[in-house]
Design a protein around this motif. Sequence first.
Motif, PDB file in Angstrom:
ATOM      1  N   ARG A 186     -78.399 -31.572 -65.246  1.00 52.98           N
ATOM      2  CA  ARG A 186     -79.198 -32.563 -66.259  1.00 52.98           C
ATOM      3  C   ARG A 186     -78.376 -33.626 -66.586  1.00 52.98           C
ATOM      4  N   ILE A 187     -77.279 -33.549 -67.027  1.00 54.51           N
ATOM      5  CA  ILE A 187     -76.310 -34.654 -67.683  1.00 54.51           C
ATOM      6  C   ILE A 187     -76.445 -35.608 -66.291  1.00 54.51           C
ATOM      7  N   ILE A 188     -75.910 -35.128 -65.196  1.00 53.36           N
ATOM      8  CA  ILE A 188     -75.834 -36.075 -64.088  1.00 53.36           C
ATOM      9  C   ILE A 188     -77.034 -36.742 -63.749  1.00 53.36           C
ATOM     10  N   PRO A 207     -77.449 -42.432 -64.116  1.00 52.35           N
ATOM     11  CA  PRO A 207     -77.228 -42.527 -62.710  1.00 52.35           C
ATOM     12  C   PRO A 207     -75.746 -43.263 -62.381  1.00 52.35           C
ATOM     13  N   GLN A 208     -75.096 -43.865 -63.359  1.00 54.42           N
ATOM     14  CA  GLN A 208     -73.673 -44.026 -62.761  1.00 54.42           C
ATOM     15  C   GLN A 208     -72.918 -43.098 -62.634  1.00 54.42           C
ATOM     16  N   LEU A 209     -72.909 -41.945 -63.202  1.00 53.95           N
ATOM     17  CA  LEU A 209     -72.311 -40.923 -63.087  1.00 53.95           C
ATOM     18  C   LEU A 209     -72.445 -40.201 -61.914  1.00 53.95           C
ATOM     19  N   GLU A 210     -73.755 -40.060 -61.551  1.00 59.32           N
ATOM     20  CA  GLU A 210     -74.363 -39.553 -60.270  1.00 59.32           C
ATOM     21  C   GLU A 210     -73.819 -40.214 -59.045  1.00 59.32           C
ATOM     22  N   GLN A 211     -73.879 -41.534 -59.407  1.00 59.06           N
ATOM     23  CA  GLN A 211     -73.293 -42.570 -58.076  1.00 59.06           C
ATOM     24  C   GLN A 211     -72.002 -42.137 -58.007  1.00 59.06           C
ATOM     25  N   ALA A 212     -71.027 -42.194 -58.809  1.00 61.58           N
ATOM     26  CA  ALA A 212     -69.810 -41.930 -58.662  1.00 61.58           C
ATOM     27  C   ALA A 212     -69.364 -40.653 -58.246  1.00 61.58           C
ATOM     28  N   LEU A 213     -70.152 -39.436 -58.569  1.00 67.44           N
ATOM     29  CA  LEU A 213     -69.841 -38.031 -57.947  1.00 67.44           C
ATOM     30  C   LEU A 213     -70.459 -38.038 -56.613  1.00 67.44           C
ATOM     31  N   SER A 214     -71.127 -39.036 -56.262  1.00 67.12           N
ATOM     32  CA  SER A 214     -71.938 -38.833 -54.777  1.00 67.12           C
ATOM     33  C   SER A 214     -71.176 -39.780 -53.805  1.00 67.12           C
ATOM     34  N   ASP A 215     -70.369 -40.789 -54.311  1.00 64.95           N
ATOM     35  CA  ASP A 215     -69.958 -41.838 -53.251  1.00 64.95           C
ATOM     36  C   ASP A 215     -69.085 -41.486 -52.398  1.00 64.95           C
ATOM     37  N   LEU A 266     -66.801 -23.984 -59.164  1.00 64.98           N
ATOM     38  CA  LEU A 266     -68.107 -24.194 -58.550  1.00 64.98           C
ATOM     39  C   LEU A 266     -68.508 -25.666 -58.600  1.00 64.98           C
ATOM     40  N   ALA A 267     -68.100 -26.471 -59.453  1.00 70.83           N
ATOM     41  CA  ALA A 267     -68.775 -27.958 -59.673  1.00 70.83           C
ATOM     42  C   ALA A 267     -67.772 -28.655 -58.562  1.00 70.83           C
ATOM     43  N   GLU A 268     -66.594 -28.373 -58.911  1.00 71.62           N
ATOM     44  CA  GLU A 268     -65.714 -29.033 -58.060  1.00 71.62           C
ATOM     45  C   GLU A 268     -65.814 -29.010 -56.474  1.00 71.62           C
ATOM     46  N   GLN A 269     -66.138 -27.646 -56.101  1.00 70.40           N
ATOM     47  CA  GLN A 269     -66.466 -27.655 -54.661  1.00 70.40           C
ATOM     48  C   GLN A 269     -67.655 -28.253 -54.302  1.00 70.40           C
ATOM     49  N   ASN A 294     -76.946 -38.331 -51.961  1.00 67.46           N
ATOM     50  CA  ASN A 294     -76.597 -39.120 -53.275  1.00 67.46           C
ATOM     51  C   ASN A 294     -77.425 -38.078 -54.459  1.00 67.46           C
ATOM     52  N   ASN A 295     -77.832 -37.090 -54.108  1.00 60.77           N
ATOM     53  CA  ASN A 295     -78.435 -36.143 -55.295  1.00 60.77           C
ATOM     54  C   ASN A 295     -77.707 -35.347 -55.507  1.00 60.77           C
ATOM     55  N   ILE A 296     -76.570 -35.353 -56.393  1.00 61.35           N
ATOM     56  CA  ILE A 296     -75.707 -34.306 -56.723  1.00 61.35           C
ATOM     57  C   ILE A 296     -76.265 -33.305 -57.567  1.00 61.35           C
ATOM     58  N   GLY A 297     -77.154 -33.982 -58.583  1.00 61.82           N
ATOM     59  CA  GLY A 297     -77.842 -32.817 -59.152  1.00 61.82           C
ATOM     60  C   GLY A 297     -78.804 -31.698 -58.670  1.00 61.82           C
ATOM     61  N   VAL A 298     -79.187 -32.064 -57.599  1.00 62.54           N
ATOM     62  CA  VAL A 298     -79.625 -30.713 -56.797  1.00 62.54           C
ATOM     63  C   VAL A 298     -79.017 -29.766 -56.535  1.00 62.54           C
ATOM     64  N   ALA A 299     -77.750 -30.173 -56.228  1.00 63.79           N
ATOM     65  CA  ALA A 299     -76.818 -29.001 -55.653  1.00 63.79           C
ATOM     66  C   ALA A 299     -76.494 -28.126 -56.899  1.00 63.79           C
ATOM     67  N   PHE A 300     -76.249 -28.768 -58.148  1.00 62.73           N
ATOM     68  CA  PHE A 300     -75.954 -27.888 -59.258  1.00 62.73           C
ATOM     69  C   PHE A 300     -77.258 -27.168 -59.747  1.00 62.73           C
ATOM     70  N   GLY A 301     -78.348 -27.705 -59.441  1.00 60.37           N
ATOM     71  CA  GLY A 301     -79.732 -26.882 -59.772  1.00 60.37           C
ATOM     72  C   GLY A 301     -79.613 -25.626 -58.912  1.00 60.37           C
ATOM     73  N   ALA A 302     -79.207 -25.894 -57.539  1.00 60.38           N
ATOM     74  CA  ALA A 302     -79.309 -24.649 -56.631  1.00 60.38           C
ATOM     75  C   ALA A 302     -78.237 -23.667 -57.096  1.00 60.38           C
TER      76      ALA A 302
END
Length: 270
Positions: free
Chosen positions: A129-131, A135-143, A170-173, A181-189
Motif C-alpha cells: 500500500r505504501i508503494i 508513485p515516485q517510490l514505485e517508479q524507483a523500485l520498478s526502474d 521476500l521484499a528484496e527478492q 511497473n506495478n511492484i505493489g501487485v507483487a507485494f499483494g501476491a
Amino acid sequence: MYAASREASSRSREALRAALTGSETVAATTGSELFAVVAVLDDQRSLRVALADVSVPGSVRAELSERIFGGQVSAATQAVLTTAVAQNWSRTRDLVDTLVLLGQEALLESAADGGRLDAVEDELFRLGRIIADNPQLEQALSDQGKPTSARRELIERLLNGKAEPITTALAEQAVARQRTNNIGVAFGALSDLAAARRDQIVAHVHAAVELTGPQKEKLSASLQRIYGKAVTVHVQVDPTLLSGVVVRVGDDVIDGSATGRLEKLRRALS
C-alpha cells in the motif's frame, strides 16, 4: 502453466515439504538458498536452459545441478533443487518461477515456525500500500534501468529496523525480479500467499473511509460465513467511492459503494 509444468511444480512442492523438518532455521536457510539459486539462473541463460531441457534425461539434469550447486547449498535445498530439475517442464521460465515460489513458501514456513507469520503478512500488505500510494517510490523500485543491487538497497533502507527479516528478504527478492511497473501487485501476491499459509483467504476491501476495528471484525465474520473459512481483511481507503465498500475475494466482487449503486442505476436508465 501447461499440464507438464503443473505436475512438475506439484512434485517439486512435495520435495520441499519433505525437506523442511519443522525447524525455523532449516526453512529460512532453504528459502534464502533457493533465492540465491534463482539469482544464478536469472544471470546465466545457458544454465537455466540446460536444467530444463526436456531432450536430456532428468537424471542427467539432476546430476548437473548437483555438480553446479552441490556443496554450495544445504542438503535440504539440494534435495528440492534435484527434484525440480529432474522434472519435465513445459517452459524454462516455469522451472525458475516455481523455484521462486518454493523459496517464498520456505521463508513463510520459517515465519510460521517462529510465530511471526501474522506480522509478515501484515507488513507485506502495508508495504504494498505504501508503494502504491507513492508513485515516485514505485517508479524507483520498478526502474529496469537501475541495477538490481540499487533497487535491493532501496527496499532494504526503507525496511531497515522496521520489518521482520523474512519480510525484508521476500521484499528484496520481489524487487530484484520485478519485470513490470506495478511492484505493489507483487507485494499483494506475497501477502495473499502468507494468508494462504495460515489457511485463510484474503478480502481486498476498498472503503470510502477507514474502517474501525469492530467494523473490520464484523465484515470478516460475514465473509467467513459466506466462504466457509477464515478471512483476512485488507482495507484500502478510496474516497472516490463516496460511501460504503467494495470487497474483492478472488474473482468475486461485492460492490456496496455509493458509486457502484449509482453506476447500476445509470445502466438501468440507459
